[in-house]
Design an enzyme around this catalytic site. Structure first.
Site, PDB file in Angstrom:
ATOM      1  N   ASP A  34     -32.446  97.666  75.333  1.00  0.00           N
ATOM      2  CA  ASP A  34     -33.621  96.831  75.067  1.00  0.00           C
ATOM      3  C   ASP A  34     -34.231  96.372  76.386  1.00  0.00           C
ATOM      4  O   ASP A  34     -35.446  96.290  76.534  1.00  0.00           O
ATOM      5  CB  ASP A  34     -33.223  95.576  74.268  1.00  0.00           C
ATOM      6  CG  ASP A  34     -32.853  95.930  72.844  1.00  0.00           C
ATOM      7  OD1 ASP A  34     -32.898  97.130  72.514  1.00  0.00           O
ATOM      8  OD2 ASP A  34     -32.508  95.003  72.084  1.00  0.00           O
ATOM      9  N   ASP A  38     -38.013  96.842  77.610  1.00  0.00           N
ATOM     10  CA  ASP A  38     -38.889  95.714  77.942  1.00  0.00           C
ATOM     11  C   ASP A  38     -39.481  95.858  79.336  1.00  0.00           C
ATOM     12  O   ASP A  38     -40.636  95.510  79.577  1.00  0.00           O
ATOM     13  CB  ASP A  38     -38.110  94.389  77.860  1.00  0.00           C
ATOM     14  CG  ASP A  38     -37.751  94.043  76.432  1.00  0.00           C
ATOM     15  OD1 ASP A  38     -38.349  94.650  75.522  1.00  0.00           O
ATOM     16  OD2 ASP A  38     -36.859  93.194  76.229  1.00  0.00           O
ATOM     17  N   SER A  83     -53.241 104.565  41.073  1.00  0.00           N
ATOM     18  CA  SER A  83     -51.936 103.926  40.871  1.00  0.00           C
ATOM     19  C   SER A  83     -51.094 104.835  39.982  1.00  0.00           C
ATOM     20  O   SER A  83     -51.497 105.959  39.676  1.00  0.00           O
ATOM     21  CB  SER A  83     -52.099 102.523  40.310  1.00  0.00           C
ATOM     22  OG  SER A  83     -52.717 102.604  39.073  1.00  0.00           O
ATOM     23  N   GLU A 113     -38.322 109.190  44.413  1.00  0.00           N
ATOM     24  CA  GLU A 113     -38.403 108.241  45.527  1.00  0.00           C
ATOM     25  C   GLU A 113     -38.196 106.844  44.981  1.00  0.00           C
ATOM     26  O   GLU A 113     -38.325 106.633  43.772  1.00  0.00           O
ATOM     27  CB  GLU A 113     -39.816 108.277  46.149  1.00  0.00           C
ATOM     28  CG  GLU A 113     -40.145 109.567  46.810  1.00  0.00           C
ATOM     29  CD  GLU A 113     -41.642 109.664  47.123  1.00  0.00           C
ATOM     30  OE1 GLU A 113     -42.360 108.652  47.009  1.00  0.00           O
ATOM     31  OE2 GLU A 113     -42.067 110.761  47.472  1.00  0.00           O
ATOM     32  N   ASP A 117     -41.433  97.621  46.846  1.00  0.00           N
ATOM     33  CA  ASP A 117     -42.207  96.503  46.317  1.00  0.00           C
ATOM     34  C   ASP A 117     -42.925  95.784  47.463  1.00  0.00           C
ATOM     35  O   ASP A 117     -42.433  94.789  47.995  1.00  0.00           O
ATOM     36  CB  ASP A 117     -41.261  95.552  45.576  1.00  0.00           C
ATOM     37  CG  ASP A 117     -42.007  94.655  44.622  1.00  0.00           C
ATOM     38  OD1 ASP A 117     -43.238  94.824  44.489  1.00  0.00           O
ATOM     39  OD2 ASP A 117     -41.373  93.778  44.017  1.00  0.00           O
ATOM     40  N   ARG A 136     -55.315  98.837  49.629  1.00  0.00           N
ATOM     41  CA  ARG A 136     -55.748  99.600  48.449  1.00  0.00           C
ATOM     42  C   ARG A 136     -57.048  99.016  47.864  1.00  0.00           C
ATOM     43  O   ARG A 136     -57.916  99.744  47.417  1.00  0.00           O
ATOM     44  CB  ARG A 136     -54.636  99.551  47.398  1.00  0.00           C
ATOM     45  CG  ARG A 136     -54.985 100.256  46.136  1.00  0.00           C
ATOM     46  CD  ARG A 136     -53.765 100.465  45.265  1.00  0.00           C
ATOM     47  NE  ARG A 136     -54.136 101.204  44.090  1.00  0.00           N
ATOM     48  CZ  ARG A 136     -54.596 100.642  42.981  1.00  0.00           C
ATOM     49  NH1 ARG A 136     -54.718  99.342  42.901  1.00  0.00           N
ATOM     50  NH2 ARG A 136     -54.945 101.391  41.957  1.00  0.00           N
ATOM     51  N   GLU A 172     -46.241 102.227  51.926  1.00  0.00           N
ATOM     52  CA  GLU A 172     -46.061 100.854  51.468  1.00  0.00           C
ATOM     53  C   GLU A 172     -45.582 100.006  52.643  1.00  0.00           C
ATOM     54  O   GLU A 172     -44.591 100.355  53.304  1.00  0.00           O
ATOM     55  CB  GLU A 172     -45.000 100.871  50.358  1.00  0.00           C
ATOM     56  CG  GLU A 172     -44.959  99.634  49.538  1.00  0.00           C
ATOM     57  CD  GLU A 172     -45.934  99.641  48.364  1.00  0.00           C
ATOM     58  OE1 GLU A 172     -46.761 100.583  48.237  1.00  0.00           O
ATOM     59  OE2 GLU A 172     -45.867  98.683  47.575  1.00  0.00           O
ATOM     60  N   CYS A 405     -35.863  58.095  36.868  1.00  0.00           N
ATOM     61  CA  CYS A 405     -35.905  58.928  38.073  1.00  0.00           C
ATOM     62  C   CYS A 405     -34.494  59.029  38.669  1.00  0.00           C
ATOM     63  O   CYS A 405     -33.862  57.998  38.916  1.00  0.00           O
ATOM     64  CB  CYS A 405     -36.861  58.312  39.095  1.00  0.00           C
ATOM     65  SG  CYS A 405     -36.833  59.207  40.654  1.00  0.00           S
ATOM     66  N   CYS A 408     -34.526  57.129  42.235  1.00  0.00           N
ATOM     67  CA  CYS A 408     -34.735  55.695  42.440  1.00  0.00           C
ATOM     68  C   CYS A 408     -34.574  54.881  41.160  1.00  0.00           C
ATOM     69  O   CYS A 408     -34.718  53.658  41.188  1.00  0.00           O
ATOM     70  CB  CYS A 408     -36.102  55.449  43.068  1.00  0.00           C
ATOM     71  SG  CYS A 408     -37.450  55.821  41.947  1.00  0.00           S
TER      72      CYS A 408
HETATM   73  S1  IVH Z   1     -47.256 107.197  44.988  1.00  0.00           S
HETATM   74  C1  IVH Z   1     -51.092 108.789  43.201  1.00  0.00           C
HETATM   75  N1  IVH Z   1     -44.866 106.454  45.772  1.00  0.00           N
HETATM   76  O1  IVH Z   1     -46.837 101.731  43.604  1.00  0.00           O
HETATM   77  C2  IVH Z   1     -49.799 108.141  43.426  1.00  0.00           C
HETATM   78  N2  IVH Z   1     -46.408 104.776  45.166  1.00  0.00           N
HETATM   79  O2  IVH Z   1     -48.819 102.089  41.074  1.00  0.00           O
HETATM   80  C3  IVH Z   1     -49.861 107.110  44.457  1.00  0.00           C
HETATM   81  N3  IVH Z   1     -45.547 102.487  45.431  1.00  0.00           N
HETATM   82  O3  IVH Z   1     -49.437 100.263  44.834  1.00  0.00           O
HETATM   83  C4  IVH Z   1     -48.677 106.277  44.633  1.00  0.00           C
HETATM   84  N4  IVH Z   1     -43.550 103.038  46.168  1.00  0.00           N
HETATM   85  O4  IVH Z   1     -48.220 101.425  46.745  1.00  0.00           O
HETATM   86  C5  IVH Z   1     -46.074 106.045  45.330  1.00  0.00           C
HETATM   87  N5  IVH Z   1     -42.709 105.945  46.502  1.00  0.00           N
HETATM   88  C6  IVH Z   1     -43.913 105.557  46.086  1.00  0.00           C
HETATM   89  C7  IVH Z   1     -44.234 104.195  45.943  1.00  0.00           C
HETATM   90  C8  IVH Z   1     -45.503 103.837  45.464  1.00  0.00           C
HETATM   91  C9  IVH Z   1     -44.360 102.042  45.867  1.00  0.00           C
HETATM   92  C10 IVH Z   1     -46.664 101.627  44.993  1.00  0.00           C
HETATM   93  C11 IVH Z   1     -47.990 102.026  45.536  1.00  0.00           C
HETATM   94  C12 IVH Z   1     -48.988 101.548  44.519  1.00  0.00           C
HETATM   95  C13 IVH Z   1     -48.187 101.488  43.269  1.00  0.00           C
HETATM   96  C14 IVH Z   1     -48.653 102.560  42.343  1.00  0.00           C
END
Ligand code: IVH
Length: 681
Positions: A34, A38, A83, A113, A117, A136, A172, A405, A408
């Site tokens: 490190d 630096d 989505s 995959e 979150d 997004r 993400e 309470c 108190c």
């Molecule tokens: S693929 C067309 N892969 O889930 C497909 N999305 O509803 C595009 N998310 O807000 C998404 N992990 O950011 C994909 N391994 C993953 C993901 C992923 C999390 C999120 C994504 C989006 C939501 C999709």
């Protein structure tokens, strides 16, 4: 050093640092210490300071942030950000596979995959350099937050191995658990509201104006897709392997699955591994591997037909309810808390869970010794979601709501669903709450006295109210000590008042004497008096004496002052204790009148000019808490919907009539998270 030589050295150092950065943050396989890293960074920074003409936007020095973005411009996505269709049911995953089987008359495979979150991000690279990072948004256009994203070390600023001319990587951004716990710990210490979960914390951190703050939040990023013309791969699996070679951080927790059984194998495996991952996931994403087959499956208007997200249910456990205790918040609101036989949920031991309010408790019909279901979703605070009443012994005692309470002993009062302790001047958590509000940044800005420290002063009897702060001397403070425990990590931390701390505190207290009247008025903590209203009253009356002597009618003459505020102001000044405190603050030299040409802050907060009606039960706030949050950020809270209302903030259990009325008046209905987001903008 010659200019030319400096330019070459800057390029060489940038390249080497990028390489080490990649090894450290993407491969987790560093090859230098490190310290050496630096030193290189320092040398680069020095050269860039001297020859700014050679400092590029994507230089590794930009990772530390410091850029201020006042407004994040809206940018249209080159490829829409769709989505995923979601399901909690394994049958639906089977049905998804059946649809694919029917449509694709040949062999196929899936890539599994994790469903991270966090916050979806689109990273645009031009000629191998990061050009834009866009959220997004609504899928068609999002906000450009490049300066903040640039601070995330695992996001490459320059790509490796000759990637395509134009490339959009999707992924993400998330906050690892460790960063989240540290951030909330720091926030708690400063008396600021903590983030409910890592997702909210990541979203909030990406929208800060100062990228130096974003840099301090230690965010991370996984990439899971690539878009562009003539990209050198024809399947999703290959794309992930290539993205890795280009320098992106792609998760190792991915799998090519030939059969739907293999897919369920992955789902089951990560249902167990989930709790030991260092970040939150909420499910698994299953994607058809071949691009040609993806094309054949096509899209609905919202999501691809070639992928599905299987979401894990919030993790639940069953345990015994020992008893219920009652917690008093800063505003006096009393919250019931279930004390449980310790149980492991989602990887952490849960001993306490929220019961929200009396109505919720009554719905559950809790008895001492009940077997209860505890759930931990993405949020910090676990909830009791149900009772197994069948197992209850005949002589079990029902749990009653407290009548006094617990802090108190004062008889509690009830306002709608919420109980509160009316002893606002004598109840310890309320006193602490008042002091913390008084010293907060938007009030008197005595930040060097963050939460842990006010608690210490109160427990040592050095202060009992806000006026006592102005009597504090060096001798009172020096040497005070206390060990506090972070309730989340159980790590101990010692607070001790040494020379520098004490001088900083006294200095900040002294400086607060220059804070303008309108902020002093907000700081003294008159109920229902948010920043905007305090400003209006300060400007209208000009000084504290006129305000103190104002009649109800005179108060109601001020624009936007309603019954509630007028009554609250009168009640505040009728109280002898409050008048004494104001007198002492006057003597201490605080500003109690507006001065000509006084520089007041231009806006009362991001919600200024907006009125809100709140309804229902909220996960992150008590009823008073959400109102306070709105007023604190400059908004106004109204008790009923009218054509003048700007937003309805809807919680759980809001009646359908309210929603209908809002719709008929064309008032947008927003969630508490959307409100929090608005308050940040
Ligand atoms: S693929 C067309 N892969 O889930 C497909 N999305 O509803 C595009 N998310 O807000 C998404 N992990 O950011 C994909 N391994 C993953 C993901 C992923 C999390 C999120 C994504 C989006 C939501 C999709």
């Amino acid at each position: 050093m010659e200019k030319k030589e400096a330019q070459e050295r800057i390029e060489q150092l940038s390249e080497e640092i990028n390489e080490h950065n990649y090894r450290y943050y993407v491969l987790a396989d560093p090859s230098i210490s490190d310290y050496d890293y630096d030193m290189m960074l320092e040398e680069l920074q020095r050269l860039e300071n001297k020859y700014p003409e050679f400092a590029s936007k994507n230089s590794p020095t930009q990772r530390v942030g410091g850029q201020i973005t006042k407004k994040f411009p809206s940018v249209r996505h080159r490829y829409p950000m769709l989505s995923l269709s979601n399901t909690y049911s394994r049958e639906e995953v089977m049905a998804f596979d059946q649809r694919i089987k029917k449509a694709i008359d040949e062999e196929y495979a899936y890539v599994c995959e994790l469903k991270y979150d966090g916050v979806a991000i689109s990273l645009a690279y031009e000629k191998g350099e990061l050009a834009r990072a866009v959220t997004r948004g609504d899928g068609v256009q999002g906000d450009e937050i490049t300066a903040n994203v640039r601070t995330i070390h695992s996001v490459p600023l320059k790509l490796r191995n000759n990637p395509a001319e134009m490339l959009e990587a999707r992924g993400e951004i998330y906050m690892p658990h460790e960063s989240f716990l540290n951030l909330n710990w720091e926030k708690k210490k400063k008396g600021e509201k903590v983030f409910a979960n890592p997702r909210n914390a990541a979203a909030g951190s990406l929208k800060v104006q100062d990228s130096g703050i974003a840099a301090s939040r230690n965010l991370d990023c996984f990439i899971y897709a690539a878009y562009g013309e003539d990209l050198p791969f024809s399947s999703h699996w290959e794309s992930l392997q290539t993205l890795k070679k280009w320098g992106f951080r792609v998760s190792e927790d991915i799998r090519l699955c030939k059969t739907i059984d293999d897919v369920f194998g992955f789902i089951n495996e990560y249902a167990n591994k989930r709790s030991s991952l260092p970040y939150d996931i909420d499910g698994v994403v299953i994607k058809l591997n071949s691009y040609a087959q993806q094309e054949a499956m096509g899209y609905t208007s919202k999501f691809p037909r070639w992928a599905i997200a299987y979401k894990y249910k919030a993790e639940q456990a069953i345990t015994i309810l020992k008893d219920v205790s009652f917690q008093v918040g800063r505003t006096g609101a009393v919250t019931p808390v279930a004390n449980l036989e310790p149980v492991v949920v989602a990887g952490t031991t849960v001993k306490r869970a929220s019961l929200y309010n009396e109505d919720r408790m009554a719905d559950l019909g809790l008895h001492k010794g009940d077997r209860v279901f505890v759930e931990k979703g993405g949020d910090v605070i676990p909830k009791v979601t149900g009772v197994d009443a069948g197992q209850r012994p005949d002589d079990a005692e029902p749990v009653a709501f407290a009548s006094q309470c617990p802090e108190c002993g004062t008889q509690l009062k009830k306002n709608q669903a919420v109980h509160y302790c009316p002893n606002s001047e004598g109840c310890p958590p309320q006193i602490q709450g008042k002091i913390e509000h008084f010293i907060s940044r938007r009030a008197m800005n005595i930040e060097s006295l963050g939460q842990g420290k006010t608690g210490l002063l109160l427990s040592k009897g050095k202060i009992n109210n806000i006026a006592d702060l102005y009597d504090l001397t060096y001798k009172d403070l020096i040497g005070l000590e206390k060990t506090i425990i972070n309730p989340d990590t159980l790590k101990e931390k010692k607070i001790s008042f040494r020379d520098k701390t004490v001088k900083n505190i006294l200095d900040a207290i002294e400086k607060s004497k220059n804070v303008p009247f309108e902020r002093v008025l907000y700081a003294v903590g008159i109920r229902h008096l948010g920043e905007t209203m305090a400003k209006k009253l300060a400007r209208h009356f000009g000084n504290i004496d006129s305000l103190m002597n104002a009649s109800r009618e005179e108060l109601l003459e001020v624009r936007d002052v309603g019954e509630k505020v007028a009554e609250s102001v009168i009640a505040f000044f009728e109280d002898k204790g409050n008048r004494e405190i104001i007198e002492r603050l006057k003597e201490a030299g605080l500003q109690f009148h507006t001065t000509a040409g006084e520089e007041s802050r231009p806006a009362g907060g991001p919600l200024e000019g907006k009125s809100f009606v709140v309804s229902g039960v909220f996960a992150n706030f008590s009823r008073d808490g959400i109102k306070e949050f709105i007023t604190k950020h400059g908004g106004e809270v109204k008790s009923s919907l009218s054509s003048k209302t700007h937003y309805l903030v809807a919680g759980d259990k809001m009646g359908p009539e309210k929603r209908k009325k809002a719709q008929s008046l064309d008032i947008p209905v927003i969630s508490e998270e959307e409100l929090q987001q608005m308050a940040k903008e």
